[in-house]
Design a protein around this motif. Structure first.
Motif, PDB file in Angstrom:
ATOM      1  N   PRO A  43       0.821  -1.209   0.000  1.00 10.93           N
ATOM      2  CA  PRO A  43       0.000   0.000   0.000  1.00 10.93           C
ATOM      3  C   PRO A  43       0.855   1.259   0.000  1.00 10.93           C
ATOM      4  O   PRO A  43       2.033   1.237   0.351  1.00 10.93           O
ATOM      5  N   VAL A  44       0.220   2.328  -0.392  1.00  7.80           N
ATOM      6  CA  VAL A  44       0.848   3.636  -0.309  1.00  7.80           C
ATOM      7  C   VAL A  44       0.215   4.363   0.878  1.00  7.80           C
ATOM      8  O   VAL A  44      -0.987   4.227   1.115  1.00  7.80           O
ATOM      9  N   LYS A  77      -8.465  -0.737  -1.726  1.00  3.98           N
ATOM     10  CA  LYS A  77      -8.687  -1.084  -0.319  1.00  3.98           C
ATOM     11  C   LYS A  77      -8.166   0.095   0.477  1.00  3.98           C
ATOM     12  O   LYS A  77      -6.994   0.467   0.366  1.00  3.98           O
ATOM     13  N   TYR A  78      -9.042   0.700   1.262  1.00  2.00           N
ATOM     14  CA  TYR A  78      -8.716   1.902   2.020  1.00  2.00           C
ATOM     15  C   TYR A  78      -8.745   1.579   3.504  1.00  2.00           C
ATOM     16  O   TYR A  78      -9.740   1.072   4.011  1.00  2.00           O
ATOM     17  N   VAL A  79      -7.631   1.862   4.175  1.00  3.66           N
ATOM     18  CA  VAL A  79      -7.529   1.640   5.614  1.00  3.66           C
ATOM     19  C   VAL A  79      -7.174   2.986   6.252  1.00  3.66           C
ATOM     20  O   VAL A  79      -6.009   3.395   6.249  1.00  3.66           O
ATOM     21  N   PRO A  80      -8.188   3.689   6.770  1.00  2.10           N
ATOM     22  CA  PRO A  80      -7.916   5.009   7.351  1.00  2.10           C
ATOM     23  C   PRO A  80      -7.074   4.910   8.615  1.00  2.10           C
ATOM     24  O   PRO A  80      -7.188   3.945   9.372  1.00  2.10           O
ATOM     25  N   SER A  81      -6.228   5.914   8.835  1.00  2.00           N
ATOM     26  CA  SER A  81      -5.370   5.894  10.020  1.00  2.00           C
ATOM     27  C   SER A  81      -6.016   6.620  11.204  1.00  2.00           C
ATOM     28  O   SER A  81      -5.691   6.322  12.346  1.00  2.00           O
ATOM     29  N   PHE A  82      -6.878   7.588  10.941  1.00  5.02           N
ATOM     30  CA  PHE A  82      -7.512   8.413  11.976  1.00  5.02           C
ATOM     31  C   PHE A  82      -6.489   9.192  12.799  1.00  5.02           C
ATOM     32  O   PHE A  82      -6.776   9.633  13.903  1.00  5.02           O
ATOM     33  N   LEU A  92      -3.868  -0.272  -4.023  1.00  2.63           N
ATOM     34  CA  LEU A  92      -4.423  -0.218  -5.370  1.00  2.63           C
ATOM     35  C   LEU A  92      -4.527  -1.652  -5.880  1.00  2.63           C
ATOM     36  O   LEU A  92      -3.539  -2.367  -5.942  1.00  2.63           O
ATOM     37  N   LEU A  93      -5.733  -2.030  -6.195  1.00  7.16           N
ATOM     38  CA  LEU A  93      -6.001  -3.411  -6.583  1.00  7.16           C
ATOM     39  C   LEU A  93      -5.909  -3.557  -8.104  1.00  7.16           C
ATOM     40  O   LEU A  93      -6.776  -4.142  -8.733  1.00  7.16           O
ATOM     41  N   VAL A  94      -4.836  -3.030  -8.680  1.00  5.44           N
ATOM     42  CA  VAL A  94      -4.701  -2.960 -10.131  1.00  5.44           C
ATOM     43  C   VAL A  94      -4.705  -4.321 -10.807  1.00  5.44           C
ATOM     44  O   VAL A  94      -5.272  -4.475 -11.877  1.00  5.44           O
ATOM     45  N   ALA A  95      -4.102  -5.294 -10.192  1.00  7.92           N
ATOM     46  CA  ALA A  95      -4.039  -6.619 -10.821  1.00  7.92           C
ATOM     47  C   ALA A  95      -5.369  -7.356 -10.754  1.00  7.92           C
ATOM     48  O   ALA A  95      -5.607  -8.284 -11.506  1.00  7.92           O
ATOM     49  N   GLU A  96      -6.249  -6.917  -9.850  1.00 10.19           N
ATOM     50  CA  GLU A  96      -7.494  -7.623  -9.624  1.00 10.19           C
ATOM     51  C   GLU A  96      -8.669  -7.058 -10.403  1.00 10.19           C
ATOM     52  O   GLU A  96      -9.758  -7.596 -10.365  1.00 10.19           O
ATOM     53  N   LEU A  97      -8.497  -5.896 -11.096  1.00 16.74           N
ATOM     54  CA  LEU A  97      -9.620  -5.283 -11.797  1.00 16.74           C
ATOM     55  C   LEU A  97     -10.061  -6.076 -13.000  1.00 16.74           C
ATOM     56  O   LEU A  97      -9.513  -6.699 -13.708  1.00 16.74           O
TER      57      LEU A  97
END
Length: 97
Positions: A43-44, A77-82, A92-97
């Motif tokens: 992830p970035v 997939k987004y995982v917020p840090s808060f 980024l799910l680029v390979a799964e699109l």
């Protein structure tokens, strides 16, 4: 041209998805640019204000709604840090699109 493949894959995936708006597309494109600027880390770790600047979006509520939508719809997939001093994780799910 290989660098454009993730964006092309995204457009193919959303072609028949009526839930996706121009704002979603702008945010996804901004995330791809941010991903590229960070040597394709997945992830970035991204701060909303950085992505909003790239996407030319000024309302944080719009950004958060669209990022949550993209995550809920399976494009990212987004995982917020808060946490203000720690970026949220965006896969980024680029390979799964």
């Amino acid at each position: 041209m290989e660098q454009l493949q993730p964006l092309s894959d995204f457009f193919n995936a959303i072609a028949s998805d009526p839930r996706i708006s121009i704002t979603h597309i702008g945010i996804y494109a901004a995330l791809l640019q941010y991903w590229k600027e960070h040597q394709y880390q997945n992830p970035v770790n991204a701060f909303s204000h950085e992505i909003m600047l790239i996407a030319k979006i000024s309302a944080a509520t719009t950004y958060h709604k669209c990022v949550k939508d993209l995550s809920d719809y399976g494009y990212i997939k987004y995982v917020p840090s808060f946490k203000k001093n720690q970026g949220s994780k965006v896969y980024l799910l680029v390979a799964e699109l």
